[in-house]
Motif scaffolding. Structure first.
Motif, PDB file in Angstrom:
ATOM      1  N   GLN A 173       0.828  -1.205   0.000  1.00  0.00           N
ATOM      2  CA  GLN A 173       0.000   0.000   0.000  1.00  0.00           C
ATOM      3  C   GLN A 173       0.863   1.256   0.000  1.00  0.00           C
ATOM      4  O   GLN A 173       0.593   2.214  -0.733  1.00  0.00           O
ATOM      5  CB  GLN A 173      -0.917   0.021   1.226  1.00  0.00           C
ATOM      6  CG  GLN A 173      -2.070  -0.952   1.177  1.00  0.00           C
ATOM      7  CD  GLN A 173      -2.916  -0.881   2.441  1.00  0.00           C
ATOM      8  OE1 GLN A 173      -3.185   0.187   2.951  1.00  0.00           O
ATOM      9  NE2 GLN A 173      -3.327  -2.032   2.945  1.00  0.00           N
ATOM     10  N   SER A 174       1.896   1.257   0.829  1.00  0.00           N
ATOM     11  CA  SER A 174       2.755   2.444   0.916  1.00  0.00           C
ATOM     12  C   SER A 174       3.462   2.713  -0.402  1.00  0.00           C
ATOM     13  O   SER A 174       3.606   3.862  -0.819  1.00  0.00           O
ATOM     14  CB  SER A 174       3.781   2.271   2.043  1.00  0.00           C
ATOM     15  OG  SER A 174       4.765   1.318   1.732  1.00  0.00           O
ATOM     16  N   ILE A 175       3.878   1.656  -1.089  1.00  0.00           N
ATOM     17  CA  ILE A 175       4.577   1.812  -2.370  1.00  0.00           C
ATOM     18  C   ILE A 175       3.625   2.314  -3.456  1.00  0.00           C
ATOM     19  O   ILE A 175       3.917   3.293  -4.160  1.00  0.00           O
ATOM     20  CB  ILE A 175       5.228   0.476  -2.791  1.00  0.00           C
ATOM     21  CG1 ILE A 175       6.363   0.115  -1.834  1.00  0.00           C
ATOM     22  CG2 ILE A 175       5.752   0.556  -4.231  1.00  0.00           C
ATOM     23  CD1 ILE A 175       6.930  -1.274  -2.035  1.00  0.00           C
ATOM     24  N   PHE A 176       2.473   1.664  -3.596  1.00  0.00           N
ATOM     25  CA  PHE A 176       1.535   2.034  -4.654  1.00  0.00           C
ATOM     26  C   PHE A 176       0.925   3.412  -4.414  1.00  0.00           C
ATOM     27  O   PHE A 176       0.670   4.167  -5.347  1.00  0.00           O
ATOM     28  CB  PHE A 176       0.421   0.987  -4.777  1.00  0.00           C
ATOM     29  CG  PHE A 176       0.888  -0.331  -5.359  1.00  0.00           C
ATOM     30  CD1 PHE A 176       2.157  -0.471  -5.886  1.00  0.00           C
ATOM     31  CD2 PHE A 176       0.049  -1.436  -5.392  1.00  0.00           C
ATOM     32  CE1 PHE A 176       2.593  -1.678  -6.407  1.00  0.00           C
ATOM     33  CE2 PHE A 176       0.465  -2.644  -5.918  1.00  0.00           C
ATOM     34  CZ  PHE A 176       1.749  -2.764  -6.428  1.00  0.00           C
ATOM     35  N   ASP A 177       0.675   3.743  -3.156  1.00  0.00           N
ATOM     36  CA  ASP A 177       0.058   5.029  -2.839  1.00  0.00           C
ATOM     37  C   ASP A 177       1.022   6.184  -3.110  1.00  0.00           C
ATOM     38  O   ASP A 177       0.605   7.261  -3.563  1.00  0.00           O
ATOM     39  CB  ASP A 177      -0.382   5.049  -1.372  1.00  0.00           C
ATOM     40  CG  ASP A 177      -1.531   6.018  -1.122  1.00  0.00           C
ATOM     41  OD1 ASP A 177      -2.162   6.469  -2.101  1.00  0.00           O
ATOM     42  OD2 ASP A 177      -1.804   6.323   0.044  1.00  0.00           O
ATOM     43  N   GLN A 178       2.298   5.976  -2.857  1.00  0.00           N
ATOM     44  CA  GLN A 178       3.269   7.061  -2.998  1.00  0.00           C
ATOM     45  C   GLN A 178       3.887   7.152  -4.387  1.00  0.00           C
ATOM     46  O   GLN A 178       4.258   8.238  -4.831  1.00  0.00           O
ATOM     47  CB  GLN A 178       4.390   6.879  -1.961  1.00  0.00           C
ATOM     48  CG  GLN A 178       3.908   6.940  -0.520  1.00  0.00           C
ATOM     49  CD  GLN A 178       3.128   8.196  -0.206  1.00  0.00           C
ATOM     50  OE1 GLN A 178       3.593   9.308  -0.450  1.00  0.00           O
ATOM     51  NE2 GLN A 178       1.918   8.037   0.320  1.00  0.00           N
TER      52      GLN A 178
END
Length: 335
Positions: A173-178
Motif C-alpha cells: 500500500q505504501s509503495i503504490f500510494d506514494q
C-alpha cells in the motif's frame, strides 16, 4: 450374567453417546476463529477468563489469507461462532453472505465502522533493523522503502509475503500510494531482487530473521519491532518516509440463529471491553475515541489508503505483486 452384560452394554452406549454429543464437550463451547498473533490471542483469552467465560470457548488461530478465504466460501456454514479478522475480509464476507449479526459497540470508533463489527486492534507497518548486523556489513540505516531497492542491501532484507499475510499488504500500500502502480511495480521488482530467499510466509518471520542477525533489515509490523527493541539494544524501528500504513482487525459474530449466538455476542463484547487496555499497549494505535497512545509509540509518518480497503483492491494489488515477484524470480519461504 445376562443382566450384567446388558448393564455393561448400556454403560458403553451411554459413554459413546456422550463422546458424540459432547456432554460438557467442545460442542457446547463458543468457537472463535482468529487471525491475530499469539500475543493478541493471549490477551483475548485473559479478557474472557476474567469476564467469567473460562473453559467456555475455544480459540483457533488461522492465517489471515486462509481465514479470509474460508469465510468468503463458507459463509454462515462456517464452524466458528465468532471471527476476528482483518476488517476488509469481514466486510466482503458480509456483502456476499449477509453472515454476521448486528452488534452494538459500547465505545465509539475513531473511524467509520459497520454495525456488525467491533474493532479489535490496529496493525501498523514499518521498517526495523539490527544495528549490529548493519554495522558488521557496513550498511547505512535506510530511511525509506525505496532506499531498500539499492543493490548494497541485496540478501539483507526480510519481508512478509503479501499472498500469505496482511502484514505484507501494508508495505505494498505504501509503495503504490506514494509512487503509483507502474513505478510501484518496478520498485517491488527491485525490492524482491534484494530480498532473495527472505520472503516469509509468516508475518513475524522478518523480525525473527532480524533478531537472529541472518538479515540486517526487516519490513513488517511496527508493534513487533518496538516490543523487540525493549529486549535487545540492537533492534530499532525505522518509520519509512513512504508512510506507516495501518490495517484494522475486528470482531464479528456469525448469525447462525443457534443457542450459542447470544453467548458468542456477549463474549465478543467482553473481549472488546476487557482486552483493549492491553491490546493498545501491544498494538499502539487508537481505534476508539478517548484512547491515548504514548508519544514515543506514535509513528512518525502515519498514513492510510484514501479509499476503503476491500478484497477487490487486495486482488488487484496481488496481480501486480505477483508480476513483480515473477520478474524478480523470488520464491517465498515456508512458515
Amino acid at each position: 450374567m445376562k443382566k450384567w452384560i446388558i448393564l455393561l452394554v448400556a454403560i458403553y452406549l451411554f459413554v459413546f453417546t456422550i463422546s458424540l454429543t459432547g456432554f460438557g464437550s467442545s460442542s457446547d463451547k463458543v468457537i472463535i476463529y482468529s487471525n491475530a498473533d499469539e500475543e493478541a490471542i493471549d490477551m483475548m483469552e485473559d479478557a474472557l477468563d476474567k469476564a467469567g467465560y473460562k473453559d467456555e470457548y475455544i480459540i483457533q488461530p488461522q492465517p489471515t489469507s486462509e481465514l479470509g478465504g474460508k469465510i468468503l466460501v463458507e459463509g454462515k456454514h462456517i464452524e466458528a461462532d465468532v471471527i476476528t479478522q482483518a476488517s476488509y475480509y469481514i466486510d466482503s464476507a458480509q456483502e456476499k453472505h449477509k453472515m454476521f449479526q448486528n452488534i452494538k459497540s459500547d465505545k465509539e470508533p475513531t473511524q467509520d465502522s459497520s454495525d456488525y463489527t467491533l474493532p479489535l486492534l490496529g496493525n501498523t507497518g514499518s521498517i526495523f533493523i539490527n544495528e549490529k548486523a548493519l554495522k558488521d556489513k557496513n550498511l547505512p540505516v535506510p530511511k525509506s522503502i525505496k532506499d531498500l531497492t539499492k543493490s548494497k542491501y541485496k540478501n539483507q532484507i526480510a519481508m512478509a509475503n503479501m499472498l500469505d499475510s496482511s502484514t505484507g499488504w501494508l508495505v505494498v500500500q505504501s509503495i503504490f500510494d506514494q509512487y503509483g502502480e507502474k513505478e510501484g511495480e518496478e520498485i517491488l521488482t527491485k525490492l524482491f531482487q534484494n530480498i532473495g530467499p527472505h520472503l516469509e510466509s509468516s508475518g513475524s518471520g522478518p523480525l525473527k530473521k532480524v533478531q537472529s542477525g541472518e538479515v540486517a533489515i526487516g519490513i513488517g509490523l511496527r508493534s513487533q519491532a518496538i516490543e523487540a527493541s525493549k529486549k535487545s539494544q540492537y533492534i530499532k524501528n525505522i518509520d519509512p518516509k513512504e508512510g506507516n500504513y495501518s490495517l484494522i482487525e475486528s470482531l464479528a459474530v456469525v448469525d447462525k440463529g443457534s443457542k450459542k449466538q447470544k453467548k458468542a455476542a456477549d463474549m465478543a463484547k467482553a473481549i472488546q471491553k476487557h482486552a483493549r487496555k492491553d491490546l493498545i499497549k501491544q498494538y499502539p494505535k487508537a481505534i476508539y475515541k478517548g484512547e491515548k497512545v504514548e508519544k514515543s509509540q506514535l509513528p512518525k509518518y502515519p498514513k492510510s489508503w484514501d479509499d476503503k480497503l476491500t478484497v477487490q483492491l487486495l486482488d488487484k494489488h496481488q496481480v501486480i505483486y505477483k508480476e513483480a515477484k515473477k520478474n524478480a524470480g523470488t520464491k517465498e519461504r515456508g512458515k
